[in-house]
Design a protein around this motif. Structure first.
Motif, PDB file in Angstrom:
ATOM      1  N   VAL A   1      32.256   8.615  70.380  1.00 37.76           N
ATOM      2  CA  VAL A   1      32.396   7.161  70.326  1.00 37.76           C
ATOM      3  C   VAL A   1      33.655   6.773  69.550  1.00 37.76           C
ATOM      4  CG1 VAL A   1      31.360   5.031  69.443  1.00 37.76           C
ATOM      5  CG2 VAL A   1      29.935   6.724  70.603  1.00 37.76           C
ATOM      6  N   ARG A   2      33.880   7.407  68.403  1.00 40.36           N
ATOM      7  CA  ARG A   2      35.089   7.106  67.615  1.00 40.36           C
ATOM      8  C   ARG A   2      36.353   7.415  68.411  1.00 40.36           C
ATOM      9  NH1 ARG A   2      31.964   9.435  63.593  1.00 40.36           N
ATOM     10  NH2 ARG A   2      33.084  11.397  63.787  1.00 40.36           N
ATOM     11  N   ARG A   3      36.327   8.467  69.179  1.00 42.26           N
ATOM     12  CA  ARG A   3      37.501   8.830  69.971  1.00 42.26           C
ATOM     13  C   ARG A   3      37.766   7.818  71.080  1.00 42.26           C
ATOM     14  NH1 ARG A   3      39.217  14.654  72.243  1.00 42.26           N
ATOM     15  NH2 ARG A   3      41.086  13.924  73.321  1.00 42.26           N
ATOM     16  N   LEU A   4      36.706   7.272  71.658  1.00 41.72           N
ATOM     17  CA  LEU A   4      36.857   6.335  72.765  1.00 41.72           C
ATOM     18  C   LEU A   4      37.176   4.910  72.318  1.00 41.72           C
ATOM     19  CD1 LEU A   4      34.043   7.470  75.209  1.00 41.72           C
ATOM     20  CD2 LEU A   4      36.502   7.920  75.341  1.00 41.72           C
ATOM     21  N   GLU A   5      36.881   4.569  71.069  1.00 39.80           N
ATOM     22  CA  GLU A   5      37.089   3.195  70.591  1.00 39.80           C
ATOM     23  C   GLU A   5      38.511   2.680  70.827  1.00 39.80           C
ATOM     24  OE1 GLU A   5      35.553   3.364  66.604  1.00 39.80           O
ATOM     25  OE2 GLU A   5      33.602   2.611  67.252  1.00 39.80           O
ATOM     26  N   PRO A   6      39.569   3.437  70.488  1.00 41.34           N
ATOM     27  CA  PRO A   6      40.924   2.908  70.735  1.00 41.34           C
ATOM     28  C   PRO A   6      41.207   2.674  72.224  1.00 41.34           C
ATOM     29  CG  PRO A   6      41.032   4.802  69.257  1.00 41.34           C
ATOM     30  CD  PRO A   6      39.631   4.714  69.772  1.00 41.34           C
ATOM     31  N   ALA A   7      40.721   3.551  73.078  1.00 43.41           N
ATOM     32  CA  ALA A   7      40.932   3.380  74.514  1.00 43.41           C
ATOM     33  C   ALA A   7      40.143   2.178  75.035  1.00 43.41           C
ATOM     34  CB  ALA A   7      40.540   4.646  75.265  1.00 43.41           C
TER      35      ALA A   7
END
Length: 60
Positions: free
Chosen positions: A43-49
């Motif tokens: 989830v943290r990895r996808l937040e910026p995208a």
């Protein structure tokens, strides 16, 4: 809906945002399935995208 064949910078921005999101999602899910990361990290990895995708669609 916009025509993807036009030279509209907003369409290019949206296309780039979608491509970024899909690439990040594929990588994050693959790493999760292999056990390299946990769900919170995905989830943290996808937040910026996701934010980039939201920003690109705000102008639509």
């Amino acid at each position: 809906m916009t025509d993807p064949d036009t030279d509209d910078p907003d369409a290019d921005s949206l296309t780039d945002a979608v491509e970024t999101f899909l690439s990040e999602a594929d990588t994050a899910y693959e790493e999760y399935e292999r056990g390299y990361t946990d769900a919170d990290a995905v989830v943290r990895r996808l937040e910026p995208a996701i934010e980039q995708l939201r920003s690109a669609t705000d102008g639509e």
